[in-house]
Design a protein around this motif. Structure first.
Motif, short mmCIF file in Angstrom:
data_model
loop_
_atom_site.label_atom_id
_atom_site.label_comp_id
_atom_site.label_asym_id
_atom_site.label_seq_id
_atom_site.Cartn_x
_atom_site.Cartn_y
_atom_site.Cartn_z
N SER A 3 0.83 -1.21 0.00
CA SER A 3 0.00 0.00 0.00
C SER A 3 0.86 1.26 0.00
N LEU A 4 2.07 1.16 0.55
CA LEU A 4 2.98 2.32 0.60
C LEU A 4 3.30 2.81 -0.81
N GLN A 5 3.44 1.89 -1.74
CA GLN A 5 3.80 2.26 -3.11
C GLN A 5 2.66 2.95 -3.85
N LYS A 6 1.44 2.79 -3.36
CA LYS A 6 0.28 3.38 -4.03
C LYS A 6 0.07 4.85 -3.66
N LYS A 7 0.67 5.29 -2.56
CA LYS A 7 0.43 6.66 -2.09
C LYS A 7 1.20 7.66 -2.93
N LYS A 8 0.58 8.79 -3.14
CA LYS A 8 1.25 9.87 -3.87
C LYS A 8 2.09 10.73 -2.93
N ILE A 9 1.59 10.93 -1.71
CA ILE A 9 2.28 11.76 -0.72
C ILE A 9 2.60 10.90 0.50
#
Length: 318
Positions: A3-9
C-alpha cells in the motif's frame, strides 16, 4: 505491491537516530529508479539530505538524480517569508502612524514558540497544493516524532483557530453594517485573507486525510525506546484521524552476522521483533537489514533502495 507504493504523498517520521532520513532518501530513490517523478522534502532542521546525496540542497527544487528532486526547507527563511507576507497582508489596513507598532508586535510574535512550525507548515501546504500535479511522489522527511505530530495536527488546530477569528470578524462587520453603513455590507480585506487561508488549510487537510493519496510511515529500530515512541506516536496521530499503516523496521541484524556478541544481541533483538509483531498488528512491517557500512554515498543508498523495493514487494497489499 504494498500500500505504501500506491500513495502519492508520504510523510516519514521516527525517533532521532533510527535512520529516518536515510530511509526517506532510499524510498525516494527507489521510486525515481522505477520511473516515477519524485520530490523529497526535508522538514527536519538538522538536514541530512545534502549529506546523503553529497551535494548542496537548497530551499527550492534541486536535482539529486534522474527523476528525483530535493528540497531542504530552511525554517529561518520560511519564518521570515511568512512574517513578511503577514505584514504585506496588513499593508493599507492600518493607519500610517500605527504601522511601526503593528510591525513591532508581529516581529515579537515571530519569536514566540510555534512560529517556526507555523511558517514550516505554510510552506508544506504550498508544496502539496502547488506541486501535487508536477510529481508522481512527494516524500516528506520530517523531524523527530514530537515535531512531526505537532506539524501534522496543525491543519485541524489552525482550522479551528481561523474559524474563531472569522466568527469574531463577522460579528464586528455586522455591527459596522448596522450602525455606520446604513445596512450596506462592509468591505473587509482581513476577513477575505482569513477566508482564503481557511480554504487553503481545508484543501490540504482533505488531501492529508485522504488515505488513497497520503500515507504515513514511521521508522524504528528493534529496540525498546523506538518501539515505545512509535506506539505513542501512532496513538497521538490517530486522535487527529491520521492513520499510520506502514512501519519501516530498520537495522535488523542479517542472518550472516556471526560471533558471540552478535548472537547475544540477535537473541534480544528477536524479542523486540516479536514485540513489534504483537504490538503493531494494524500496520504493515517493512524490514530492512543493518548494513556492514554506513549509507554514505549514492551507490550505497542504491543498495538500501534495492532492499527497500524487495521488502515492499514481499509485504501484502492492504
Amino acid at each position: 505491491m504494498s500500500s505504501l507504493q500506491k500513495k502519492k504523498i508520504l510523510f516519514v517520521g521516527g525517533k532521532g537516530g533510527v535512520g529516518k532520513s536515510t530511509s526517506s532518501a532510499a524510498l525516494a530513490l527507489a521510486f525515481s529508479q522505477s520511473g516515477e517523478k519524485t520530490l523529497i522534502v526535508s522538514t527536519d532542521p538538522a538536514h541530512n539530505l545534502g549529506d546523503i546525496f553529497h551535494q548542496k540542497v537548497g530551499n527550492n527544487e534541486t536535482k539529486l538524480a534522474e527523476n528525483l528532486m530535493g528540497i531542504e526547507i530552511n525554517p529561518t527563511k520560511e519564518s521570515k517569508r511568512y512574517i513578511d507576507s503577514v505584514k504585506q497582508n496588513l499593508k493599507g489596513l492600518v493607519k500610517s502612524e500605527m504601522v511601526g507598532e503593528v510591525h513591532r508586535q508581529i516581529d515579537l510574535a515571530s519569536s514566540s514558540p510555534g512560529a517556526d512550525e507555523a511558517a514550516l507548515f505554510d510552506r508544506i501546504v504550498s508544496i502539496i497544493l502547488e506541486m501535487n500535479d508536477k510529481y508522481d511522489k512527494i516524500i516528506f522527511d520530517t523531524a523527530p516524532t514530537g515535531h512531526t505530530i505537532r506539524l501534522l495536527s496543525l491543519p485541524e488546530i489552525m482550522g479551528v483557530w481561523i474559524d474563531g477569528l472569522l466568527e469574531r470578524r463577522k460579528k464586528v462587520n455586522d455591527n459596522y453594517t448596522q450602525l455606520l453603513n446604513d445596512g450596506a455590507p462592509v468591505d473587509d480585506p482581513i476577513y477575505e485573507v482569513l477566508q482564503s487561508r481557511k480554504e487553503k488549510f481545508a484543501a490540504v487537510r482533505e488531501i492529508i486525510l485522504n488515505g488513497e493519496i497520503t500515507g504515513f510511515t514511521f521508522v524504528l529500530n528493534p529496540e525498546r525506546l523506538p518501539i515505545i515512541e512509535t506506539e505513542k506516536a501512532i496513538k497521538q496521530l490517530a486522535a487527529y484521524h491520521l492513520d499510520v499503516r506502514t512501519l519501516i523496521v530498520n537495522k535488523v541484524l542479517p542472518d550472516q552476522a556471526d560471533g558471540n556478541f552478535l548472537a547475544k544481541r540477535r537473541s534480544r533483538e528477536q524479542e523486540y521483533l516479536q514485540q513489534i509483531e504483537n504490538m503493531f498488528t494494524k500496520q504493515t512491517l517493512v524490514k530492512v537489514p543493518l548494513f556492514e557500512e554506513d549509507v554514505s554515498d549514492q551507490k550505497k543508498l542504491s543498495i538500501f533502495a534495492a532492499h527497500m523495493k524487495q521488502a515492499l514487494k514481499e509485504v501484502p497489499t492492504s
